[in-house]
Design a protein around this motif. Structure first.
Motif, PDB file in Angstrom:
ATOM      1  N   THR A 267       0.811   5.310   0.131  1.00 44.12           N
ATOM      2  CA  THR A 267      -0.044   6.428   0.533  1.00 44.12           C
ATOM      3  C   THR A 267       0.562   7.750   0.078  1.00 44.12           C
TER       4      THR A 267
ATOM      5  N   LYS B  83     -12.167   4.212   3.552  1.00 49.86           N
ATOM      6  CA  LYS B  83     -11.673   4.251   2.179  1.00 49.86           C
ATOM      7  C   LYS B  83     -12.835   4.357   1.184  1.00 49.86           C
TER       8      LYS B  83
ATOM      9  N   ILE C 202      -9.077   8.474   1.330  1.00 52.61           N
ATOM     10  CA  ILE C 202      -9.327   8.226   2.745  1.00 52.61           C
ATOM     11  C   ILE C 202     -10.095   9.410   3.323  1.00 52.61           C
TER      12      ILE C 202
ATOM     13  N   THR D 210      -3.447   0.725  -3.517  1.00 55.49           N
ATOM     14  CA  THR D 210      -3.141  -0.688  -3.306  1.00 55.49           C
ATOM     15  C   THR D 210      -2.459  -1.242  -4.558  1.00 55.49           C
TER      16      THR D 210
ATOM     17  N   TYR E 129      -7.780   4.597  -3.594  1.00 52.22           N
ATOM     18  CA  TYR E 129      -8.810   4.947  -2.616  1.00 52.22           C
ATOM     19  C   TYR E 129      -8.539   6.334  -2.044  1.00 52.22           C
TER      20      TYR E 129
ATOM     21  N   ASN F  95      -6.116  12.799   1.614  1.00 48.84           N
ATOM     22  CA  ASN F  95      -5.220  11.652   1.724  1.00 48.84           C
ATOM     23  C   ASN F  95      -5.712  10.514   0.836  1.00 48.84           C
ATOM     24  N   TYR F  96      -4.760   9.804   0.251  1.00 46.69           N
ATOM     25  CA  TYR F  96      -5.094   8.727  -0.677  1.00 46.69           C
ATOM     26  C   TYR F  96      -4.245   7.501  -0.368  1.00 46.69           C
ATOM     27  N   SER F  97      -4.813   6.361  -0.731  1.00 43.91           N
ATOM     28  CA  SER F  97      -4.105   5.086  -0.566  1.00 43.91           C
ATOM     29  C   SER F  97      -4.179   4.317  -1.887  1.00 43.91           C
TER      30      SER F  97
ATOM     31  N   GLU G  16       0.837  -1.197   0.000  1.00 39.04           N
ATOM     32  CA  GLU G  16       0.000   0.000   0.000  1.00 39.04           C
ATOM     33  C   GLU G  16       0.873   1.248   0.000  1.00 39.04           C
TER      34      GLU G  16
ATOM     35  N   SER H 292      -0.569  12.308  -0.185  1.00 38.06           N
ATOM     36  CA  SER H 292      -1.510  13.385   0.149  1.00 38.06           C
ATOM     37  C   SER H 292      -1.462  14.471  -0.915  1.00 38.06           C
TER      38      SER H 292
END
Length: 342
Positions: free
Chosen positions: A90, A177, A172, A278, A170, A274-276, A88, A92
């Motif tokens: 992450t 999510k 956040i 995968t 995703y 904020n983003y994630s 993952e 911003s």
């Protein structure tokens, strides 16, 4: 008397064959050349400023996810014993990432322009000619047949090395999510999808039956007719990701379009927050000292971010201006000296 042979070889007595056509030859003088260089220089500088300023407005976000560094979230995925690894990444955004947003994957130290690699594909297979499914061309070797002598479709080194990392993005929001829709339609070249590549005809209504008696490329997890289980029209040789990969890059460091972000709440772009991301980590690059990265970018009327083009125009325009000034000084010096001597 003149020889008959000489008479027959003589060109016609016309203005064109006898080179009597009127001609115009410009006489280059200081009064023409110097203003010409000034005008060209000013035009190039103006275009260069416009291109450079436009390029500065384009947003680009790059993230390396190779996993070489021990503090990288994808470090454990580089261990050969780890299978089906997911990591993952992450990040911003402090401001709106203006849409439409283009999502690329990038590779470095990867020479897709190597000649033997570039010719390692069967054009007849890729146009849907099933006659070549059972007898791939020699240029595909050693990726023509598997260890059991079954023909590989699609054969060749390019297809066998197809990029197969997959991604899910995703946002956040308050600890939860929210999936960002990724659009994979129409990401390949129009000519590749509509002209260059064709799928074989279905057999008894089954597309998979057209591949009977063949096997998938060695490094592929799924056969060509199963590349996209959610969209039957996005399979075989017309799969968008396959088409993007098959169009080779000219340089060893390149990026290829993976998806677009144009739908739903993200039609205007990616909001600040904020983003994630995968990452389903499948594609090995450490064996050839390669790197993998993710790139988010938007575009303008001039395309993607390219500072070089604007700088090149500015340099050429400045050189034209300098040359014009130098020629003006030289002309003034020698012109006035001749007048004084007279």
């Amino acid at each position: 008397m003149k020889n008959e042979g000489e008479a027959t070889e003589r060109p016609d007595n016309t203005a064109f064959t006898q080179q009597w056509l009127p001609a115009w030859q410009p006489i280059l003088s200081a009064g023409i050349v110097i203003p010409g260089f000034l005008i060209i220089g000013l035009a190039f500088i103006g275009i260069g400023i416009g291109l450079f300023l436009t390029s500065q407005t384009i947003q680009v976000l790059e993230m390396d996810y190779t996993g070489i560094e021990k503090d990288s979230p994808c470090f454990r995925c580089t261990i050969q014993s780890v299978q089906n690894c997911t990591c993952e990444v992450t990040f911003s955004l402090s401001a709106l990432f203006t849409g439409p947003v283009f999502f690329y994957y990038g590779l470095s130290n990867y020479f897709q322009n190597f000649r033997k690699y570039g010719v390692s594909k069967d054009y007849y297979q890729l146009t849907g000619d099933t006659q070549y499914f059972k007898s791939p061309r020699d240029v595909c070797s050693p990726y023509s047949y598997d260890s059991k002598n079954n023909p590989i479709v699609p054969c060749g080194a390019i297809a066998n090395s197809m990029f197969n990392d997959t991604f899910e993005l995703y946002q956040i929001i308050n600890g939860t999510k929210k999936k960002v829709p990724l659009d994979g339609k129409g990401i390949s070249w129009w000519t590749d999808y509509n002209i260059k590549y064709r799928n074989p005809l279905s057999v008894n209504g089954s597309f998979a039956s057209a591949f009977d008696g063949t096997v998938k490329p060695i490094n592929w997890p799924k056969a060509a007719y199963e590349l996209d289980l959610t969209d039957p029209n996005n399979n075989g040789f017309l799969n968008q990701d396959f088409l993007v990969w098959m169009r080779r890059a000219a340089l060893p460091q390149f990026r290829k379009l993976y998806r677009r972000i144009t739908e739903g709440d993200y039609a205007m772009g990616l909001p600040a927050g904020n983003y994630s991301l995968t990452v389903h980590y499948n594609y090995p690059v450490l064996s050839f000292d390669g790197r993998k990265k993710l790139v988010f970018s938007n575009v303008s009327w001039m395309g993607g971010k390219n500072d070089f083009l604007g700088i090149a125009y500015l340099v050429v325009g400045s050189l034209c201006m300098v040359m014009a000034v130098v020629m003006l000084i030289v002309y003034a010096k020698f012109k006035f000296s001749e007048e004084d001597d007279a």
